[in-house]
Design an enzyme around this catalytic site. Sequence first.
Site, PDB file in Angstrom:
ATOM      1  N   ASN A   1      -5.325  -7.428   3.153  1.00 44.69           N
ATOM      2  CA  ASN A   1      -6.328  -7.247   4.207  1.00 44.69           C
ATOM      3  C   ASN A   1      -7.384  -8.346   4.086  1.00 44.69           C
ATOM      4  O   ASN A   1      -7.961  -8.535   3.017  1.00 44.69           O
ATOM      5  CB  ASN A   1      -6.974  -5.870   4.065  1.00 44.69           C
ATOM      6  CG  ASN A   1      -7.934  -5.547   5.193  1.00 44.69           C
ATOM      7  OD1 ASN A   1      -8.861  -6.282   5.463  1.00 44.69           O
ATOM      8  ND2 ASN A   1      -7.708  -4.427   5.871  1.00 44.69           N
TER       9      ASN A   1
ATOM     10  N   HIS B   1       0.313   5.079   0.065  1.00 39.29           N
ATOM     11  CA  HIS B   1      -0.811   5.977   0.313  1.00 39.29           C
ATOM     12  C   HIS B   1      -0.474   6.905   1.481  1.00 39.29           C
ATOM     13  O   HIS B   1       0.647   6.906   1.988  1.00 39.29           O
ATOM     14  CB  HIS B   1      -2.083   5.174   0.601  1.00 39.29           C
ATOM     15  CG  HIS B   1      -1.968   4.254   1.796  1.00 39.29           C
ATOM     16  ND1 HIS B   1      -3.066   3.752   2.466  1.00 39.29           N
ATOM     17  CD2 HIS B   1      -0.895   3.727   2.453  1.00 39.29           C
ATOM     18  CE1 HIS B   1      -2.680   2.972   3.452  1.00 39.29           C
ATOM     19  NE2 HIS B   1      -1.380   2.946   3.473  1.00 39.29           N
TER      20      HIS B   1
ATOM     21  N   GLN C   1       0.846  -1.190   0.000  1.00 40.16           N
ATOM     22  CA  GLN C   1       0.000   0.000   0.000  1.00 40.16           C
ATOM     23  C   GLN C   1       0.881   1.238   0.000  1.00 40.16           C
ATOM     24  O   GLN C   1       1.725   1.429   0.889  1.00 40.16           O
ATOM     25  CB  GLN C   1      -0.929  -0.007   1.219  1.00 40.16           C
ATOM     26  CG  GLN C   1      -1.956  -1.124   1.179  1.00 40.16           C
ATOM     27  CD  GLN C   1      -2.887  -1.173   2.370  1.00 40.16           C
ATOM     28  OE1 GLN C   1      -3.592  -2.155   2.552  1.00 40.16           O
ATOM     29  NE2 GLN C   1      -2.902  -0.121   3.181  1.00 40.16           N
TER      30      GLN C   1
ATOM     31  N   HIS D   1      -4.354  -8.322  11.463  1.00 42.04           N
ATOM     32  CA  HIS D   1      -4.922  -9.192  10.432  1.00 42.04           C
ATOM     33  C   HIS D   1      -4.774 -10.658  10.814  1.00 42.04           C
ATOM     34  O   HIS D   1      -4.440 -11.499   9.977  1.00 42.04           O
ATOM     35  CB  HIS D   1      -4.236  -8.941   9.083  1.00 42.04           C
ATOM     36  CG  HIS D   1      -4.516  -7.604   8.482  1.00 42.04           C
ATOM     37  ND1 HIS D   1      -3.789  -7.090   7.412  1.00 42.04           N
ATOM     38  CD2 HIS D   1      -5.443  -6.656   8.793  1.00 42.04           C
ATOM     39  CE1 HIS D   1      -4.261  -5.896   7.101  1.00 42.04           C
ATOM     40  NE2 HIS D   1      -5.267  -5.606   7.927  1.00 42.04           N
TER      41      HIS D   1
END
Length: 583
Positions: free
Chosen positions: A559, A418, A416, A515
Site C-alpha cells: 500500500n 486477514h 495480506q 494503488h
Amino acid sequence: MHTYIANVIIVSFLKLYSAATLSCLRFQWTVHTYIPLKMSYNAPRTDPKKGEPMNVDVLVIGAGPLGSTFARKLVDGGRSVFMIDAGAQLSKRPGEHLKNSFLYQRDVNQFTGVITGHLHTLSVPTDKSAVPTLDPAAYKVDLDKYPGFVSNNQNPDQNVYKNLPAAAASYCVGGMGVHWTCATPRQHPEIERYNPTEETIKWDKLYNEAEELLKVNSNLFDDSIRNKVVRKILKETYPNLPEGYETNNLPLAAELNQHCKEFVYWSGTDVILGEELLKMLDDPTQKRFLLKPQWRCIKLVSEPGTIIGAEVQNLMENEVLVIKAKTYVLAAGAVLTPQILFNSGIRPPVLGQYLCEQPMTFCQIVLLQSIVDDIGKRVKRMKLALNPDDPIPIPIDDPPPQCWIPVSEGRPWHCQVHRDAFSYGGVTPNVDNRLIVDLRWFGRIEPKKENCVTFSDKYTDAFGMPQPTFNFEMTKKDAERQHEMLEDMLKCAAALGGFLPGSEPSFMEPGLALHITGTTRMGEKNDGESVVDTYSKVWGYDNLYIGSCGVIPTGTACNPTLTAVALAIRACKKILRNSQPRK
C-alpha cells in the site's frame, strides 16, 4: 447567468516523439479553444463573501489523506490554509473513517456496500452491444452518428483491452481515507523504495513522522485468538523468509477503543488533521484553517514560472471564484491531480505516463476443521464465555486476523491474510465471518512510459473535466511474475482451509487495488522524465506542489499511502523553509 468559456492557447510542440509516446501525450496540437465545463455558471468572482478566504498562504486542493497531511503540517508551521474538496462532507468530524461504527466492526461484511457506493469509476468503455429485448419503440443511439453514450465517465476513446476498469476516485471530504483498509507498511528499501543518486531522503525519519501522524499500530490484534493461530500457521508455512521480513501483524493506521477492546478507531483524515485543526473549523472567527466541501478546482492560472490563482467552483451554488495563495498544493489523487494540471495547460512531457498499478489476486477460505478445533481448545483453556447455542467455538467478539507477509528478495509481492471489507469479497448472510479469511496478494510491475493515463480534448467526465483514458499493459516478465504470485497464494490457502464457493482464487479487475502511482512522478532532474522534483514541487513552477501517490516513481507492491504521506511531510518542510506567512 451565462456560459463561461476558458480559452487555453496551446503552442504546438515541435519535438519529435516516438509513436508510443505520442499515443500518451496528445501534444500535437496547434491553437485550440478548449471548453472544460459543459454547464453554465457565473464568470469568476474575486470579491469575497463572508467567510470566504480569497487570499491565503496555502490553497490545498483535495481533502484526502495527502491533502490533510499538507494542511496539518503547514498550519502547525504557522501558515494559513484553505482546503477544498469536490465531494461532500459525510460525517460530523471531517473525513472520519466510516467503519468507526458498531455495526460495521461487528459485521465487516456490511461495510462492503459502503465502499462500493463511494467509488466513482474513472473510465467506462462505451458499450455498443445490441439489446435485442429492448422495446422496439424505445430510444436507440444512432451509432452511425454518435460513438455511444458519453455521460458519467462513459468513454468512446477507451480501449477495453487496455483499460483499468476498476480504477476509481472517491469524491468526498476524506477521499479514500473514509473507507481504506488503513494498511500502512513501509516499502522495501531496495525493491520498492525511491533512492535518488545525488541526495539522501531520510526515509526512516519521514516514516516515523508519517506513522505518528496516521497513528500506525502493529499490535492492535495481539489479543485476537484467530490472529495468533493464523500467524502461527503462516510462520510454519513460510519458515525461510529473510530476517526482518517474516510473517507478522499487518501495520494498521488505527487505535484500540479504550472502552471496548473488540473495536478500534480507524484513522481517517480527521485523525491526520488532529484535534486542534478540527476545533478551528468550529470557530467562525479564525482564518488559520478553513475547509469547503463541494468546492472543486477547475484550473490553475499561471504566469511563467508561478501560479497566480485558482479558478474554483462552488458546486452547490454554481459559482466560480478566483482564489489567490502564496503556495498551491494539488492533492486530488493519482488521476485527478494530472487531470487538473492538464486542464490548466501545465503539461510536462511525462504527465500521466509511467503509470503503475498493482496486479492483484484474491480468494477467501473457510478455516480447516482442525484449525477451528484448535481455536476451541484455546478458548476452553482461557475459560472464555461462549454462547451455548453457537456451533462455532470462537467468541463473537474475537477480532479478525490481520496478518502480513512483506515484500522481500525473490518475493516481489505484498501479502495480506486477514478479514476486512473491500468493494468485493462480501459473503452471504448464511456464512459466518469468523470462519472466513481473506487472502489478498498485491504484485509489483516495472514502470513503463507507455503505461499512461491521457486526457481528452473532446469528452468530459461527470464533473465537466477532461475525460481520462487508460493505456495499460503488462510486459511478459511482469505477467510471469504475477503467475508466480498466484502460485504462492495457493500455497498459503492450502495451509489455512478450503475455498469459499464463489471466492476461488482469481486475478481481480485491473485497477481494483486503487494503488495507482507514477502519474506525476518524482525525479532528480528537469530532463523531461519527471513531473516533480524530490520535494514534490512541479518543475518550472516556484509555488506548486503535488500531494499524491502519483509522485512515487518506482514500482510498488505494498500500500503506497504511508510512503506518499512521508513524501508530503518532506514537501511541507521545504515549503516552510522557503516561504513566510502572509501578513
